[in-house]
Design an enzyme around this catalytic site. Structure first.
Site, PDB file in Angstrom:
ATOM      1  N   ALA A   1      41.824 -39.348  -1.711  1.00 26.87           N
ATOM      2  CA  ALA A   1      42.276 -40.808  -1.964  1.00 26.87           C
ATOM      3  C   ALA A   1      43.401 -40.687  -2.903  1.00 26.87           C
ATOM      4  O   ALA A   1      44.256 -41.777  -2.879  1.00 26.87           O
ATOM      5  CB  ALA A   1      41.068 -41.101  -2.711  1.00 26.87           C
TER       6      ALA A   1
ATOM      7  N   PHE B   1      38.775 -42.676  -6.527  1.00 21.49           N
ATOM      8  CA  PHE B   1      37.541 -42.768  -7.108  1.00 21.49           C
ATOM      9  C   PHE B   1      37.452 -42.517  -8.544  1.00 21.49           C
ATOM     10  O   PHE B   1      37.002 -43.037  -9.568  1.00 21.49           O
ATOM     11  CB  PHE B   1      36.675 -41.832  -6.524  1.00 21.49           C
ATOM     12  CG  PHE B   1      35.544 -42.200  -5.627  1.00 21.49           C
ATOM     13  CD1 PHE B   1      35.326 -43.894  -5.765  1.00 21.49           C
ATOM     14  CD2 PHE B   1      35.066 -41.725  -4.642  1.00 21.49           C
ATOM     15  CE1 PHE B   1      34.207 -44.271  -5.078  1.00 21.49           C
ATOM     16  CE2 PHE B   1      33.840 -42.149  -3.830  1.00 21.49           C
ATOM     17  CZ  PHE B   1      33.713 -43.577  -3.914  1.00 21.49           C
TER      18      PHE B   1
ATOM     19  N   ASP C   1      40.802 -45.058   4.613  1.00 25.41           N
ATOM     20  CA  ASP C   1      41.661 -46.780   4.867  1.00 25.41           C
ATOM     21  C   ASP C   1      42.256 -46.997   5.957  1.00 25.41           C
ATOM     22  O   ASP C   1      42.965 -48.125   5.873  1.00 25.41           O
ATOM     23  CB  ASP C   1      42.504 -46.600   3.350  1.00 25.41           C
ATOM     24  CG  ASP C   1      43.207 -45.438   3.085  1.00 25.41           C
ATOM     25  OD1 ASP C   1      43.770 -44.784   4.127  1.00 25.41           O
ATOM     26  OD2 ASP C   1      43.783 -44.841   2.252  1.00 25.41           O
TER      27      ASP C   1
ATOM     28  N   HIS D   1      35.252 -38.586   6.433  1.00 25.03           N
ATOM     29  CA  HIS D   1      34.349 -39.441   6.083  1.00 25.03           C
ATOM     30  C   HIS D   1      34.386 -40.852   6.452  1.00 25.03           C
ATOM     31  O   HIS D   1      34.163 -41.866   6.021  1.00 25.03           O
ATOM     32  CB  HIS D   1      34.806 -39.609   4.634  1.00 25.03           C
ATOM     33  CG  HIS D   1      34.485 -38.174   3.738  1.00 25.03           C
ATOM     34  ND1 HIS D   1      35.224 -38.105   2.541  1.00 25.03           N
ATOM     35  CD2 HIS D   1      33.829 -37.314   4.069  1.00 25.03           C
ATOM     36  CE1 HIS D   1      34.628 -36.977   2.108  1.00 25.03           C
ATOM     37  NE2 HIS D   1      34.089 -36.271   2.993  1.00 25.03           N
TER      38      HIS D   1
ATOM     39  N   CYS E   1      22.571 -47.838  17.730  1.00 26.74           N
ATOM     40  CA  CYS E   1      23.193 -47.706  19.177  1.00 26.74           C
ATOM     41  C   CYS E   1      24.343 -47.142  19.153  1.00 26.74           C
ATOM     42  O   CYS E   1      25.259 -46.881  20.277  1.00 26.74           O
ATOM     43  CB  CYS E   1      22.893 -48.802  20.211  1.00 26.74           C
ATOM     44  SG  CYS E   1      24.098 -50.019  19.530  1.00 26.74           S
TER      45      CYS E   1
ATOM     46  N   CYS F   1      21.131 -54.465  19.827  1.00 24.08           N
ATOM     47  CA  CYS F   1      19.746 -53.635  19.745  1.00 24.08           C
ATOM     48  C   CYS F   1      18.694 -53.852  18.397  1.00 24.08           C
ATOM     49  O   CYS F   1      17.979 -53.271  18.198  1.00 24.08           O
ATOM     50  CB  CYS F   1      20.008 -52.194  19.698  1.00 24.08           C
ATOM     51  SG  CYS F   1      20.842 -51.450  18.158  1.00 24.08           S
TER      52      CYS F   1
ATOM     53  N   SER G   1      40.635 -34.434  -5.301  1.00 23.87           N
ATOM     54  CA  SER G   1      40.149 -33.727  -6.326  1.00 23.87           C
ATOM     55  C   SER G   1      39.234 -32.518  -5.967  1.00 23.87           C
ATOM     56  O   SER G   1      39.070 -31.744  -6.786  1.00 23.87           O
ATOM     57  CB  SER G   1      39.220 -34.852  -7.006  1.00 23.87           C
ATOM     58  OG  SER G   1      38.088 -35.262  -6.060  1.00 23.87           O
TER      59      SER G   1
HETATM   60  P1  NAD Z   1      39.526 -38.500  -5.747  1.00 29.06           P
HETATM   61  O1  NAD Z   1      39.330 -40.067  -6.012  1.00 29.06           O
HETATM   62  O2  NAD Z   1      38.166 -37.777  -6.030  1.00 29.06           O
HETATM   63  O3  NAD Z   1      40.671 -37.688  -6.098  1.00 29.06           O
HETATM   64  C1  NAD Z   1      41.944 -38.005  -6.086  1.00 29.06           C
HETATM   65  C2  NAD Z   1      42.720 -37.225  -6.793  1.00 29.06           C
HETATM   66  O4  NAD Z   1      44.183 -37.636  -6.476  1.00 29.06           O
HETATM   67  C3  NAD Z   1      42.431 -37.053  -8.275  1.00 29.06           C
HETATM   68  O5  NAD Z   1      42.520 -35.708  -8.656  1.00 29.06           O
HETATM   69  C4  NAD Z   1      43.759 -38.024  -8.817  1.00 29.06           C
HETATM   70  O6  NAD Z   1      43.977 -37.306  -9.917  1.00 29.06           O
HETATM   71  C5  NAD Z   1      44.775 -37.640  -7.662  1.00 29.06           C
HETATM   72  N1  NAD Z   1      45.817 -38.564  -7.819  1.00 29.06           N
HETATM   73  C6  NAD Z   1      45.486 -39.945  -7.510  1.00 29.06           C
HETATM   74  N2  NAD Z   1      46.790 -40.429  -7.280  1.00 29.06           N
HETATM   75  C7  NAD Z   1      47.743 -39.645  -7.319  1.00 29.06           C
HETATM   76  C8  NAD Z   1      49.228 -39.837  -7.197  1.00 29.06           C
HETATM   77  N3  NAD Z   1      49.886 -40.639  -6.789  1.00 29.06           N
HETATM   78  N4  NAD Z   1      49.839 -38.090  -7.180  1.00 29.06           N
HETATM   79  C9  NAD Z   1      49.325 -37.230  -7.600  1.00 29.06           C
HETATM   80  N5  NAD Z   1      47.748 -37.231  -7.692  1.00 29.06           N
HETATM   81  C10 NAD Z   1      47.279 -38.260  -7.599  1.00 29.06           C
HETATM   82  O7  NAD Z   1      39.487 -38.720  -4.153  1.00 29.06           O
HETATM   83  P2  NAD Z   1      38.976 -37.506  -2.987  1.00 29.06           P
HETATM   84  O8  NAD Z   1      39.175 -36.418  -3.586  1.00 29.06           O
HETATM   85  O9  NAD Z   1      39.795 -38.233  -1.761  1.00 29.06           O
HETATM   86  O10 NAD Z   1      37.348 -37.789  -2.941  1.00 29.06           O
HETATM   87  C11 NAD Z   1      36.915 -39.180  -2.826  1.00 29.06           C
HETATM   88  C12 NAD Z   1      36.007 -39.891  -2.169  1.00 29.06           C
HETATM   89  O11 NAD Z   1      35.984 -40.906  -1.890  1.00 29.06           O
HETATM   90  C13 NAD Z   1      36.647 -39.328  -0.402  1.00 29.06           C
HETATM   91  O12 NAD Z   1      35.336 -38.789   0.007  1.00 29.06           O
HETATM   92  C14 NAD Z   1      36.997 -40.513   0.177  1.00 29.06           C
HETATM   93  O13 NAD Z   1      36.456 -40.794   1.507  1.00 29.06           O
HETATM   94  C15 NAD Z   1      36.634 -41.502  -0.758  1.00 29.06           C
HETATM   95  N6  NAD Z   1      37.705 -42.506  -1.036  1.00 29.06           N
HETATM   96  C16 NAD Z   1      38.623 -42.761  -0.161  1.00 29.06           C
HETATM   97  C17 NAD Z   1      39.825 -43.636  -0.358  1.00 29.06           C
HETATM   98  C18 NAD Z   1      40.738 -44.120   0.494  1.00 29.06           C
HETATM   99  O14 NAD Z   1      40.447 -44.086   1.698  1.00 29.06           O
HETATM  100  N7  NAD Z   1      42.005 -44.280  -0.011  1.00 29.06           N
HETATM  101  C19 NAD Z   1      39.754 -44.352  -1.911  1.00 29.06           C
HETATM  102  C20 NAD Z   1      38.530 -44.016  -2.675  1.00 29.06           C
HETATM  103  C21 NAD Z   1      37.693 -43.033  -2.359  1.00 29.06           C
HETATM  104 ZN    ZN Z   2      23.129 -51.590  18.125  1.00 28.16          ZN
END
Ligand code: NAD
Ligand code: ZN
Length: 262
Positions: free
Chosen positions: A26, A37, A106, A123, A134, A159, A198
């Site tokens: 993320a 997150f 996203d 994810h 279905c 369904c 993270s």
């Molecule tokens: P996370 O939020 O746990 O961690 C994100 C990490 O990135 C953090 O350690 C943060 O300090 C770092 N970070 C944020 N912006 C930054 C930047 N500009 N430069 C450097 N570091 C930066 O996210 P994760 O590890 O991907 O896990 C979260 C779960 O939530 C995943 O399973 C994901 O599917 C979902 N999620 C997805 C999105 C998305 O699709 N953009 C957004 C939020 C959550």
């Molecule tokens: Zn269906």
């Protein structure tokens, strides 16, 4: 600020790699305006995704899940891929990277032009929905007006199964084919590059260790510590955009001999 020596080491590592695998979280999308997150104050705190079991168990939870999803979608509507999303898409298109594994839902890697067959979404994808019974695909622009008019969570017209955002919720089974492909690439990698994760969400966070155990170098780009930093060959601490800004990854051109007559 990202230390210049770390940017240089990142550049060298990518240039030297022949079988790069990219793994994104993320943090990569925060520079596109999509909140992550775990950064304090994240709007995900007030709109936490509903765990899978609860979604299945009650109509009220399904309604709440859809309400939160649309609230979050509004908070980053119109987000565009960042320069790093585009750079990574180039790595894949040019064959520098053998694959890109993302935890993100996203759709920004696709928007940046990453070829679908080289992209694994561990994810799932929040830009559409599927029927849990279905598997039929449902579009959000169809679901949303009906949901807002009736207040009822959508059901499949084929369904009558429950329709859910095509993301993998906490407690939901991981997509098998996606996990297999991610595992295969991790074993083949000579460089495993983690960007903006993270590394606390499992089983995704195991992949860097699979790569490492199979001979890859591990590089982590993130603004804060991760539990796998001690296992990394290089940790680039700081903002992702800054870490990559201005680096050119074009191979030096073979200029050859000047054409005769010039
Ligand atoms: P996370 O939020 O746990 O961690 C994100 C990490 O990135 C953090 O350690 C943060 O300090 C770092 N970070 C944020 N912006 C930054 C930047 N500009 N430069 C450097 N570091 C930066 O996210 P994760 O590890 O991907 O896990 C979260 C779960 O939530 C995943 O399973 C994901 O599917 C979902 N999620 C997805 C999105 C998305 O699709 N953009 C957004 C939020 C959550
Ligand atoms: Zn269906």
């Amino acid at each position: 600020m990202v230390a210049p020596a770390l940017r240089l080491a990142l550049h060298d590592a990518v240039l030297a790699s022949r079988r790069l695998v990219i793994f994104t979280g993320a943090g990569l999308s925060t520079e596109s305006g999509v909140p992550d997150f775990r950064t304090p104050g994240s709007p995900w705190t007030a709109n936490k995704p509903i765990p899978f079991e609860a979604f299945i168990a009650s109509a009220e939870a399904r309604r709440e899940a859809w309400r939160r999803k649309f609230t979050m979608d509004d908070s980053f509507a119109g987000a565009k891929p960042s320069p790093v999303h585009r750079l990574l898409a180039d790595f894949v298109r040019e064959g520098r990277a053998i694959g890109l594994v993302t935890q993100n839902i996203d759709g920004l890697h696709q928007q940046a032009g990453t070829p679908a067959e080289k992209l694994v979404e561990l994810h799932g994808n929040g830009t559409y929905a599927t029927c849990l019974d279905c598997g039929m695909r449902h579009e959000l622009h169809v679901i949303r007006p009906v949901f807002e008019a009736t207040g009822r969570a959508p059901r499949c017209e084929d369904c009558d199964g429950p329709v859910k955002s095509a993301t993998i919720s906490f407690g939901q089974r991981m997509p098998e084919a996606a996990m297999r492909q991610a595992d295969r690439w991790s074993r083949e990698a000579d460089l495993f590059l983690v960007i903006g994760s993270s590394l606390v969400v499992h089983p995704a966070a195991q992949l860097p260790l699979v790569a490492k155990a199979n001979g890859a170098a591990l590089v982590i780009v993130n603004r804060e510590q991760t539990p796998l930093d001690p296992a990394a060959d290089l940790v680039v601490r700081g903002e992702i955009g800054e870490a990559f800004a201005g680096l050119s990854f074009q191979e030096p051109k073979d200029r050859g001999l000047a054409p005769s007559g010039l």
